[in-house]
Structures are given as C-alpha cells and as structure tokens.
Design a protein around this motif. Structure first.
Motif, short mmCIF file in Angstrom:
data_model
loop_
_atom_site.label_atom_id
_atom_site.label_comp_id
_atom_site.label_asym_id
_atom_site.label_seq_id
_atom_site.Cartn_x
_atom_site.Cartn_y
_atom_site.Cartn_z
N UNK A 106 44.54 -14.69 28.41
CA UNK A 106 43.13 -14.83 28.06
C UNK A 106 42.87 -14.22 26.69
N UNK A 107 42.01 -14.91 25.95
CA UNK A 107 41.72 -14.45 24.59
C UNK A 107 42.78 -14.86 23.58
N UNK A 160 36.33 -16.98 32.36
CA UNK A 160 35.59 -16.39 31.25
C UNK A 160 34.11 -16.72 31.32
N UNK A 211 45.43 -16.53 31.70
CA UNK A 211 46.37 -15.92 32.64
C UNK A 211 46.59 -16.77 33.90
N UNK A 258 47.57 -9.90 20.42
CA UNK A 258 46.84 -9.46 21.61
C UNK A 258 47.63 -8.32 22.26
N UNK A 292 48.32 -7.20 25.22
CA UNK A 292 49.23 -7.34 26.36
C UNK A 292 50.29 -8.41 26.15
#
Lengths: 354, 222
Positions: free
Chosen positions: B15-16, B46, B102, B132, B134
């Motif tokens: 995500x993102x 989201x 994800x 990002x 993660x």
C-alpha cells in the motif's frame, strides 16, 4: 541515494514511536488511523516488542495504564469515537501521574460521524474529555515529518512531566504521503524511580493509583499537578509564526488547516494584503503570548478550523478580546479550500468581519 | 511498455506504492489506441486518495470508471459494485484493475481470479517503491509479492519500478532504485516491465535505458 523514505502520516507515527523506544502498543482498529496498528503489527514482533489488538478501546487504554505504571514507553492510537471510549482511562492516567502517548487521528463527528478528516476533537483534547481536573500535552502535526518528530517529542514530554501527551492529527495528515527523514530523531531518557518494577526487597514499594482516601491528600495532589502544568505552560509552548512581522491580519490555524492557510496567505501576499499565520504546534499549552503580542499590531484574527470554531474561544481568551476573531471553517469531513480562506482574508482586509 | 497490451492489466503492490496513479495513467494511455477502456477500482482498504479523485480526467478521455458507490463517502465498507463483472466478461473491453494494498487489498481480486485465469489474457504487475519503509529491500518487496499472490490466487507476470520520494524525487534516486528492481526481478523470475517516473523527470537522458512510463500525478489539494 536520499536518506528519506516516503511515508504515510500514520506510518510515520508508528515508526517514530518505535525509534523513541516504544515497545508496547495496544489498539483497536478504526479508520482513518488503522495503518498505525497495521504497522505495529508488522514491526513489533520483529524487534521483540508487543503489539496487541485489544477487544475494545477501553481495554487498550487500560493496558496502556499497566505498562505506563511499569515505567515503559507505551502508546495507543485511535480516531475520534475511539478516543471518547478511552476518555475514562485518560482521566485515570492523569490521576495516577502516568506518562503515555495517545494518538487521535480525527474524523468527522459527533457520534459515529464519518471517516473523512476533522478537527472537531479540539475541546475534548485540550479541555479534558475525561472527568476531573487534568490536562494533556496536545501536539498538532501539520506534515508527515512532524507526525514523526512530534511523536518523539510527545514521548519525551510525557516522561518529563509524568503525564499523557496526545498527538491530535486528522485523517488527511494520517493518510497523506510525504518524504520523511527519520535520522534526525533524537530521543531523551528519563529515570522513573516511581515505577512499579518490583522492590527486590531493597526499597520501599511504589504505588501507582488515582484513589486517595483522604480528601486533603487528593487536594494536595491536584495542587501539585497544576503547579507542574504551570511549568509546562511557561516552558513547553511550541508555535510557528509565518510572515507575522508586518502582518495586519492574523490567520490562526493548526494541523491540516494551517497548510491550507499558508497557501491562501501566499496568494493574499501576492495581492498586497499584509497577512500572516500563527500556527499553534502545542494546542495545550496554547501559545497565548504569541497571540497576545500579535493583538498589538493586527486588526483581526481569522481562525481556520475543521470544526464549528472551537479554537476561537482560546484565541479570544489569549488576546483578551482585544481584536475580533472570525471563523473560516468546513466540517463533517470537508476541508476548507485555499480559495475559501483567501476570501475570508480579503473580507477581513476590507474591514468587514467575514 | 509493450505495444500489444493484454486485455486485462492488474496493478498490485504494497500500500502506498503508487498503484492508483499508475493505473489511471495506464488507462489513459490505453485509451489513445483503443475505443473501450474501463478502469476498475477494487481498493477495499484505502479510505482516501482513490481512483475516483481522477474521475473528471477519466470522463474527459472517455475511460469508464467503475468504483465502489461509497468511494470518497463517509461509509467505510469493503463493497464492490456488481457492474465490475461486465467489462471483465466483455472480451472487447480493455480493463485496468487498481487493487488495494498488500495481501489484505488483494483479497478483493480473488473474486475474479478464476475468470481472468480461464481467459488467459492478462498482465498482473507488481508495483514497487523501494523508498517505502516496509519495502526498502528487494527481499522485503518479494515477501509482499508472494503474500499478494497467495491472497488473490493469481500469479504476477511482471514488475513496475515506481520508486519515488514524492515531490523530492531526483533522477539519481530512480537510477539507484533500478538495481533493487533488477534484483527483485531475479528473485521472482519476473521481467521488469517498466519504470514509472513523474512526467517532468521522464525525459531525463540518464533514464534513456530504463523503459520509462511517464506519470501525470493526481492533483494535490493541500
């Protein structure tokens, strides 16, 4: 390659908390802050920390109470309705002089309200929320970088003064993504000789409690706590002043409203209007001195808020009503546009009270 | 990007990572050569910053947007409209699928997995942003990739390198991320299909060998 990472505001809070030494997080999911819990769920097990999804917000805040009493850095996060549920616990934390960090990524209210951004928990955060005489240090980030830096600051202040610090953010600041540099984080350490960590039969036992059998004792504690609050009001105010030196009009805004306001102020300046911004970074302690000083040279204050004008009262009190304070707002999950704020500035410039 | 796109192109990732911006741009790109193009917003994760924010642009270009009736509203409910079935079943429509982040987001795609597999005319691209927190390493990104496949029951067919740090992205940042993208390609055995780059950087000489896909980003209001 740049040292920066691209983060959501919510992730920045979670990562900064970990950097600040927080190894205990308790929460319950609610939009628009769920990424904090999701991030903690992914990361805490990898670093020997504890992520626990509690059965409710009430359970989570009482777990926070337990860890705080043991002297460890601890955090919970929620959004508006969830903070209402936690409010009893916030009062107990205050009554027991326990440090903790509580995050409120606000959404529209009252009631179940909605999932879009809001600032309508200003009163709840700055005036109490729970019962009894108490305060929380309230920090209002307006960028993803500040979501990180104020989280660390919040832990430090909480430990320093043995009280709860709250990050009062909003859905947009929680969800938006910006570059963040986490290498600038500096963490303070405070001894906690009062923590209940076991006496090992070598010292008097410590007591963490908010119940006092003698009214005189309870009164003494309240007085002592408010002496501490006075010190905080003197020493811990954080405020940003933008283009205030020659300002004839002053916009007051925090968090996401301050970002919108800055855009509007830049536009107004292009049109020759002398307008500046006072952005409270601490909502409590409120930047009274900066506002009172501004009242000497501005003719009007414009409070830009995502609520029905809750901060207006604090501006009026801080400036002792020397100048009119008008409100420019949207509510219910809506955000004022730069054009709306610009219109309010232009109206004030004409002498009308928008 | 290939001149012979598959009928269905799916964008998945952490995500993102930039899936929505890429999906919107890709749909607009497809529309230049094809009459019927639909973009399907399957994001059930989201709450903010959705495909719907680009509705005007998509309408103007003649790209059909199908998204949750509740996107951008105050209702936080993971519901997909029945209308999504139509373009997926209509073999004359090019579909772009924007999937939530994800494995949690990819669950929604599983509902169409059998249909898409049976037709066998799809690309599923993993969108990677190594800035990002993660997914900073190829290994971390690879773990997310596998989690997504497990959740949606569809195997990926390629990788999009969308490494960026928002407004502060420099050409050197993109170049430096290329190595990680190629490592992810090795780990997964999937081809690096393109490098998506903000449009003002897309013509940089240093990126000439990177198979750049220029991105016009969604308007920021704040």
């Amino acid at each position: 390659m740049s040292e920066k990472v691209l983060m959501k505001g919510n992730e920045a809070i979670a990562e900064a908390a970990i950097l600040a030494g927080c190894r205990h997080y308790f929460g319950y999911p609610i939009t628009p802050q769920t990424e904090i819990a999701a991030y903690m769920a992914k990361k805490m097990p990898k670093i020997g920390g504890c992520f626990l999804q509690a059965e409710s917000e009430i359970a989570a805040i009482n777990m926070v109470y337990g860890v705080a009493g043991a002297g460890k850095r601890v955090m919970t996060s929620s959004s508006s309705p969830g903070i209402s549920l936690k409010s009893e616990g916030l009062s107990y934390l205050a009554g027991s002089d326990l440090p903790a960090l509580v995050v409120n990524v606000q959404r529209g209210g009252p009631g179940l309200g909605g999932i879009q951004p809001s600032q309508s928990d200003y009163f709840q955060a700055t005036k109490g929320g729970g019962h009894g005489d108490y305060k929380m240090i309230v920090l209002a980030p307006s960028s993803v970088q500040e979501m990180a830096s104020l989280t660390v600051k919040g832990f430090d202040l909480a430990d320093k003064y043995r009280m709860t610090a709250m990050i009062l953010a909003d859905g947009t600041t929680g969800q938006m993504m910006e570059p963040v540099n986490l290498s600038e984080v500096e963490v303070q350490h405070y001894d906690k000789p009062w923590a209940v960590t076991g006496t090992k039969m070598q010292r008097e036992h410590n007591i963490v409690n908010s119940l006092f059998l003698e009214p005189e004792e309870l009164e003494k504690n309240n007085f002592a706590r408010f002496e501490r609050y006075k010190t905080i009001e003197e020493n811990e105010v954080m405020v940003e002043e933008y283009l205030m030196d020659d300002a004839e009009l002053c916009v007051v805004a925090f968090g996401i409203a301050a970002r919108v306001s800055k855009n509007a102020i830049n536009e107004a300046r292009k049109k020759g209007i002398k307008v500046g911004l006072i952005r409270p970074i601490t909502l409590w302690p409120f930047p009274k001195k900066a506002l009172l000083a501004a009242a000497e040279h501005v003719k009007q204050f414009i409070s830009v808020e995502l609520n029905m004008g809750q901060m207006v009262e604090d501006i009026e009190l801080a400036t002792r009503c020397k100048r009119p304070v008008t409100l420019c707002n949207r509510v219910g999950g809506m955000i004022p546009s730069p054009a709306q704020v610009l219109a309010a500035i232009e109206e004030a410039d004409k002498g009308g009270q928008a | 990007m290939s001149n012979h796109p598959k009928r269905i192109t799916i964008f998945c990732g952490h995500y993102g990572s930039g899936k929505t911006n890429i999906a919107v741009n890709f749909a607009l790109h497809l529309r230049q050569a094809h009459q019927k193009v639909s973009i399907l917003d399957l994001d059930i994760v989201n709450p903010y910053f959705r495909t719907k924010d680009s509705q005007k642009e998509l309408d103007a270009a003649g790209v059909e947007l199908i998204c949750s009736d509740y996107a951008g509203s105050n209702l936080d409910i993971p519901a997909l409209p029945a209308a999504m079935q139509r373009p997926i079943a209509d073999h004359n429509t090019f579909c772009v699928l924007d999937i939530g982040g994800d494995d949690q987001g990819a669950v929604a795609l599983g509902r169409f997995a059998d249909q898409i597999k049976a037709e066998g005319n799809y690309d599923m691209l993993f969108v990677a942003n190594f800035f990002r927190p993660l997914t900073k390493t190829p290994q971390e990104a690879f773990a997310v990739l596998r989690e997504i496949e497990a959740a949606c029951h569809l195997p990926f067919t390629g990788i999009v390198n969308n490494s960026n740090i928002g407004d502060e992205t420099a050409v050197e940042d993109i170049l430096a991320s290329g190595e990680k993208a190629r490592r992810l390609s090795e780990l997964s055995g999937l081809p690096l299909v393109m490098t998506s780059v903000r449009e003002d950087l897309a013509n940089a000489k240093a990126l000439a060998d990177e198979n750049v896909f220029p991105l016009h980003l969604q308007e920021k209001l704040i």
